[in-house]
Design a protein around this motif. Structure first.
Motif, PDB file in Angstrom:
ATOM      1  N   SER B  73       0.540  -0.981  -0.074  1.00 44.92           N
ATOM      2  CA  SER B  73       0.048  -0.273   0.218  1.00 44.92           C
ATOM      3  C   SER B  73       0.691   1.290  -0.458  1.00 44.92           C
ATOM      4  O   SER B  73       2.039   0.777   0.174  1.00 44.92           O
ATOM      5  CB  SER B  73      -1.211   0.062   1.276  1.00 44.92           C
ATOM      6  OG  SER B  73      -0.202  -0.223   2.886  1.00 44.92           O
ATOM      7  N   GLN B  74       0.124   2.429  -0.078  1.00 46.14           N
ATOM      8  CA  GLN B  74       0.791   3.410   0.282  1.00 46.14           C
ATOM      9  C   GLN B  74       1.336   3.643   1.040  1.00 46.14           C
ATOM     10  O   GLN B  74       2.453   4.529   1.945  1.00 46.14           O
ATOM     11  CB  GLN B  74       0.605   4.682  -0.335  1.00 46.14           C
ATOM     12  CG  GLN B  74       1.083   6.216  -0.403  1.00 46.14           C
ATOM     13  CD  GLN B  74       1.734   6.289  -1.484  1.00 46.14           C
ATOM     14  OE1 GLN B  74       1.874   5.684  -1.709  1.00 46.14           O
ATOM     15  NE2 GLN B  74       2.642   6.482  -0.397  1.00 46.14           N
ATOM     16  N   LEU B  77       5.010   1.692   1.580  1.00 51.05           N
ATOM     17  CA  LEU B  77       5.634   2.933   0.629  1.00 51.05           C
ATOM     18  C   LEU B  77       6.379   3.437   0.877  1.00 51.05           C
ATOM     19  O   LEU B  77       7.584   3.551   1.571  1.00 51.05           O
ATOM     20  CB  LEU B  77       5.141   2.940  -0.841  1.00 51.05           C
ATOM     21  CG  LEU B  77       5.108   2.292  -2.250  1.00 51.05           C
ATOM     22  CD1 LEU B  77       4.770   3.074  -2.928  1.00 51.05           C
ATOM     23  CD2 LEU B  77       6.688   1.806  -2.394  1.00 51.05           C
ATOM     24  N   ASP B  78       5.226   3.991   2.758  1.00 54.62           N
ATOM     25  CA  ASP B  78       6.162   5.509   3.440  1.00 54.62           C
ATOM     26  C   ASP B  78       7.275   4.760   4.193  1.00 54.62           C
ATOM     27  O   ASP B  78       7.247   5.259   4.779  1.00 54.62           O
ATOM     28  CB  ASP B  78       4.953   6.494   4.113  1.00 54.62           C
ATOM     29  CG  ASP B  78       4.078   7.147   2.329  1.00 54.62           C
ATOM     30  OD1 ASP B  78       4.723   7.129   1.566  1.00 54.62           O
ATOM     31  OD2 ASP B  78       2.649   6.780   2.495  1.00 54.62           O
ATOM     32  N   ASN B 108      -4.652   1.729   6.531  1.00 56.34           N
ATOM     33  CA  ASN B 108      -3.667   2.729   6.372  1.00 56.34           C
ATOM     34  C   ASN B 108      -2.183   2.620   7.110  1.00 56.34           C
ATOM     35  O   ASN B 108      -1.627   3.792   7.728  1.00 56.34           O
ATOM     36  CB  ASN B 108      -4.174   4.011   6.103  1.00 56.34           C
ATOM     37  CG  ASN B 108      -4.625   4.411   4.551  1.00 56.34           C
ATOM     38  OD1 ASN B 108      -5.257   3.686   3.533  1.00 56.34           O
ATOM     39  ND2 ASN B 108      -5.617   4.998   5.008  1.00 56.34           N
ATOM     40  N   ALA B 127       0.308   0.612  -4.238  1.00 55.68           N
ATOM     41  CA  ALA B 127       0.577   1.759  -4.659  1.00 55.68           C
ATOM     42  C   ALA B 127       1.818   1.235  -5.852  1.00 55.68           C
ATOM     43  O   ALA B 127       2.160   1.887  -7.013  1.00 55.68           O
ATOM     44  CB  ALA B 127       1.077   2.145  -3.498  1.00 55.68           C
ATOM     45  N   ALA B 128       1.778  -0.320  -5.610  1.00 55.88           N
ATOM     46  CA  ALA B 128       3.141  -1.144  -5.634  1.00 55.88           C
ATOM     47  C   ALA B 128       3.820  -2.416  -5.563  1.00 55.88           C
ATOM     48  O   ALA B 128       3.795  -2.916  -4.677  1.00 55.88           O
ATOM     49  CB  ALA B 128       4.466  -0.205  -5.421  1.00 55.88           C
ATOM     50  N   GLN B 172       9.520   1.745  -6.375  1.00 60.42           N
ATOM     51  CA  GLN B 172       9.191   2.936  -6.948  1.00 60.42           C
ATOM     52  C   GLN B 172       7.422   3.003  -7.066  1.00 60.42           C
ATOM     53  O   GLN B 172       7.032   1.657  -7.277  1.00 60.42           O
ATOM     54  CB  GLN B 172       9.502   3.002  -7.930  1.00 60.42           C
ATOM     55  CG  GLN B 172      10.981   3.777  -8.143  1.00 60.42           C
ATOM     56  CD  GLN B 172      11.747   4.271  -9.192  1.00 60.42           C
ATOM     57  OE1 GLN B 172      11.300   3.625 -10.672  1.00 60.42           O
ATOM     58  NE2 GLN B 172      12.922   5.150  -9.094  1.00 60.42           N
ATOM     59  N   LYS B 173       6.815   4.158  -6.481  1.00 57.81           N
ATOM     60  CA  LYS B 173       5.910   4.383  -6.787  1.00 57.81           C
ATOM     61  C   LYS B 173       5.069   3.149  -8.447  1.00 57.81           C
ATOM     62  O   LYS B 173       5.741   3.654  -9.471  1.00 57.81           O
ATOM     63  CB  LYS B 173       4.903   4.747  -6.824  1.00 57.81           C
ATOM     64  CG  LYS B 173       3.331   5.764  -6.564  1.00 57.81           C
ATOM     65  CD  LYS B 173       3.339   7.061  -5.611  1.00 57.81           C
ATOM     66  CE  LYS B 173       1.415   7.003  -5.884  1.00 57.81           C
ATOM     67  NZ  LYS B 173       1.043   6.684  -5.420  1.00 57.81           N
ATOM     68  N   GLY B 174       4.433   2.284  -7.952  1.00 55.67           N
ATOM     69  CA  GLY B 174       3.361   1.838  -9.445  1.00 55.67           C
ATOM     70  C   GLY B 174       4.406   0.798 -10.000  1.00 55.67           C
ATOM     71  O   GLY B 174       3.900   0.305 -11.072  1.00 55.67           O
ATOM     72  N   GLN B 175       5.290   0.442  -9.358  1.00 59.54           N
ATOM     73  CA  GLN B 175       6.395  -0.160 -10.591  1.00 59.54           C
ATOM     74  C   GLN B 175       5.836  -1.974 -10.084  1.00 59.54           C
ATOM     75  O   GLN B 175       5.060  -2.596  -9.128  1.00 59.54           O
ATOM     76  CB  GLN B 175       7.585  -0.388  -9.662  1.00 59.54           C
ATOM     77  CG  GLN B 175       7.969  -1.359  -8.087  1.00 59.54           C
ATOM     78  CD  GLN B 175       9.219  -1.657  -7.610  1.00 59.54           C
ATOM     79  OE1 GLN B 175       9.902  -0.972  -7.938  1.00 59.54           O
ATOM     80  NE2 GLN B 175       9.759  -2.546  -6.841  1.00 59.54           N
ATOM     81  N   GLN B 179      -0.652  -1.238 -15.544  1.00 63.06           N
ATOM     82  CA  GLN B 179      -2.275  -0.843 -15.490  1.00 63.06           C
ATOM     83  C   GLN B 179      -3.043  -0.878 -16.815  1.00 63.06           C
ATOM     84  O   GLN B 179      -2.838  -1.423 -17.861  1.00 63.06           O
ATOM     85  CB  GLN B 179      -2.325   0.885 -15.541  1.00 63.06           C
ATOM     86  CG  GLN B 179      -1.418   1.481 -14.847  1.00 63.06           C
ATOM     87  CD  GLN B 179      -1.256   1.287 -13.834  1.00 63.06           C
ATOM     88  OE1 GLN B 179      -3.137   1.397 -13.239  1.00 63.06           O
ATOM     89  NE2 GLN B 179      -1.190   1.747 -12.351  1.00 63.06           N
TER      90      GLN B 179
END
Lengths: 440, 440
Positions: B73-74, B77-78, B108, B127-128, B172-175, B179
């Motif tokens: 999740s984002q 990632l953070d 979250n 997120a990735a 990396q975000k989206g890796q 899509q």
């Protein structure tokens, strides 16, 4: 995963050439292919000839006329320009010795010329042939085909007997005669072993009376595709929330098999259960007696890699990585004594892998050619890329233009491709750089 | 001969392009071709698509994982670099909303990462994706596929419950997320009308769940060959004095028909009698219902030119000369309402004529390409030559090298050819000159 003979992490990846060599070796070790069969020449288009065929006869097998015209003896030639009586004609397919047992001019008078049709066998005593339109008048007399009226004729428009005559001004010795053996000689090879039979080759064989040829049997390929996310044909739930996709790989690999001279003989659907794969594979092998199995998917690092799980412990198995993109994960093995080539499951990866590893090992592929890159390209650092591209011919040059992004899921973008262009690892390609292109 | 609508002697000969245009017109005027049919995509290799096919879905139709790995999740990632508990996995083909109805990280917290397999649908909240081999330890935990054990696990080697964890250093975000729609969008054309279906096109159609396509029917071709000097198959008297030869043209033209996407449906043997040709042609047309008839031989200036004699008075007939060599004498007409294309009888002339006039009119041929002549060539004064040649590729250039003498009887010498190279009338070709080459 301890069962898998994978390459050790960090080990050197195989080159595409090494992997192809290994697959060729696998087929030789386990395969029933290549075997040969004798088939009719008429059915042999695009088949691979196993035994060279020598010509039984000269070609042409007898000297014959190249045109519709008049045969002249040497004595007639010596009288040119001159006027001649017209003898009985020689149609194609007739033995001219029946009408002219002692040749066309037994007394060497040079008085008579003989109508002869295109393809007709040249009788004895012919020195040259003059085209019908080069005599005066420029057409054949009527009724010269009845042997008994040789040299005389009835002119229909006047109703009384005449002796048809033709004026001829000039001719060169030997003209319009196709000499026996001018194309090729008896004993020369018509088509060599290892050649793929074209329409012209078929014609040349038939022209020599060759009716059967010995060719390689087409490799019988059983194709196994699927994965749990891939629906069997007719089974797809097309609703928006579905997590399954239709099977693109089976129709694609079957079409590639046809294109490259293999025979797709059956299909196995792979789900995510090893035991059911083993059962359906065994059943299909029993039914279809394939020379090899080609699988798609189920060979990478996931948890449901049933192809690898089924085959990795078998005879001759290898699962690992080839230094290329797409088509990095590859594998092979055997099942029930049948060699299995295991391709990655993404459609584009499968497409590229079938072209690079299956088709050259057991089928017929065009040779790669050196092309000019139509655009600057930057290779990956550690593996060769096989980008989907289109040939462009202009003014004696052949270029390849990339038509698709590099991702192995970009199937739609690859539709326009008729080639794979190989960008070597680490390469920076400018517009003058030559690259290898593999015709699809 | 008064019946024949031949060109007047000395009249301008047609160009090959004019003759092809006339034949195309003849087919349009008399023909039942082209008609269309709907066939299964799986059977549509090398068929000509009549109706463009738009994509019903985005491709990919849902966002999915490019690798076997962990979905983050984002919030996760953070937290990188960090250590994470491992949730229940998402196999390919399963709807992830069943395990993760509120996404992978509803609160979250970023505490838990989720194993996800290649091709699996991405659940909400991702997120990735991090490849399994990029986490520590670099493989999946066991038994994460049981939803009830989400976040806890039994380590088989120790026999007591553990919480499997993985260390991840960076992402990396989206890796590694493919899509939805990144390849193409719903409504975009998958394959356009007028395209010939390749294995890739078949895959792209199948991938979109398209099961049938509308294609041109293959033109049904009745092939008439022979002449009195040409033996029917099995009939040849091979003794030395024979004036007959085997029929090379039927198997050649049938093979060319197949190569260029036509369907040879039957055969007529031409002997040198007009009435028997009419009878056998009518019978074969009744039986085979061809879209067109292709004849070989019997159209030149000889006395037994039965094809011309039979057809020259019919609807739309033309017999005359095209300014080319080989294949100068040409003709066409109709019989029983069926268009007839009449080729000259020499095998090489027939070969060249079928490629230049029949295949482009009703079949599929590759476009001619501009090549470099591999040698100096001198054209004829008054007609274009189509020499049998072989393509040579080197370093981004494509050349054509002549493999056969110019004579239309030099069949054996033509076997190696894969192209016709066109030498224009009057041309003196040096090594830098570009010529058109017609792939065979």
């Amino acid at each position: 995963m301890s069962n898998c003979r994978q390459q050790a992490a960090g080990s050197t990846k195989l080159t595409p050439e090494e992997h192809l060599a290994n697959i060729t070796e696998l087929i030789a070790q386990f395969g029933t292919w290549p075997s040969t069969e004798s088939i009719l020449v008429a059915d042999a288009l695009d088949r691979y000839l196993v035994t060279a065929v020598p010509a039984p006869y000269d070609s042409p097998r007898f000297s014959n006329s190249q045109v519709d015209g008049y045969a002249l003896s040497q004595a007639a030639l010596d009288r040119l320009p001159g006027s001649f009586s017209v003898g009985a004609d020689i149609p194609a397919g007739a033995d001219p010795a029946l009408k002219y047992p002692q040749g066309i001019d037994p007394d060497n008078s040079g008085e008579t010329i003989v109508p002869i049709m295109t393809g007709a066998k040249i009788p004895a005593g012919v020195a040259a042939i003059v085209r019908v339109e080069d005599a005066v008048p420029p057409e054949f007399p009527e009724n010269t085909h009845n042997d008994g009226t040789n040299g005389t004729n009835t002119d229909a428009s006047r109703g009384k007997p005449t002796a048809p005559r033709r004026e001829i001004s000039m001719a060169q010795k030997g003209q319009f005669i196709r000499q026996q053996g001018i194309d090729s000689r008896a004993g020369e090879v018509i088509v060599d072993s290892g050649e793929v039979l074209s329409p012209t080759a078929i014609a040349a064989l038939a022209f020599q009376g060759v009716s059967t040829v010995k060719v390689r049997k087409r490799a019988r390929v059983l194709i196994a595709t699927g994965g749990a996310e891939v629906a069997e044909i007719g089974e797809l739930d097309a609703e928006a929330g579905s997590a399954v996709i239709p099977d693109a790989n089976f129709p694609m690999l079957a079409a590639q098999a046809q294109r490259y001279g293999l025979e797709p003989v059956g299909r196995v659907h792979i789900d995510d259960d090893v035991d059911s794969l083993a059962t359906s594979l065994q059943k299909a092998i029993d039914v279809h007696q394939p020379d090899l199995v080609v699988t798609s998917g189920g060979i990478s690092k996931g948890k449901y890699e049933v192809v690898r799980q089924l085959l990795a412990d078998g005879d001759g198995a290898w699962f690992g990585a080839v230094a290329q993109q797409p088509g990095g994960p590859q594998g092979y093995g055997s099942f029930a004594g049948v060699p299995c080539i295991c391709l990655p499951g993404n459609p584009v990866s499968s497409l590229v892998s079938f072209r690079l590893f299956v088709a050259p090992a057991v089928g017929l592929v065009p040779e790669p050619i050196k092309v000019i890159s139509a655009e600057p390209l930057t290779g990956l650092s550690d593996k060769d890329q096989f980008l989907r591209a289109r040939f462009e011919y202009s003014s004696g040059h052949v270029r390849a233009r990339v038509v698709s992004g590099p991702g192995s899921h970009l199937l739609q973008q690859a539709v326009a491709a008729d080639a794979l262009v190989r960008v070597p690892a680490g390469a920076t390609v400018n517009a003058r750089q030559r690259l290898w292109a593999y015709p699809l």
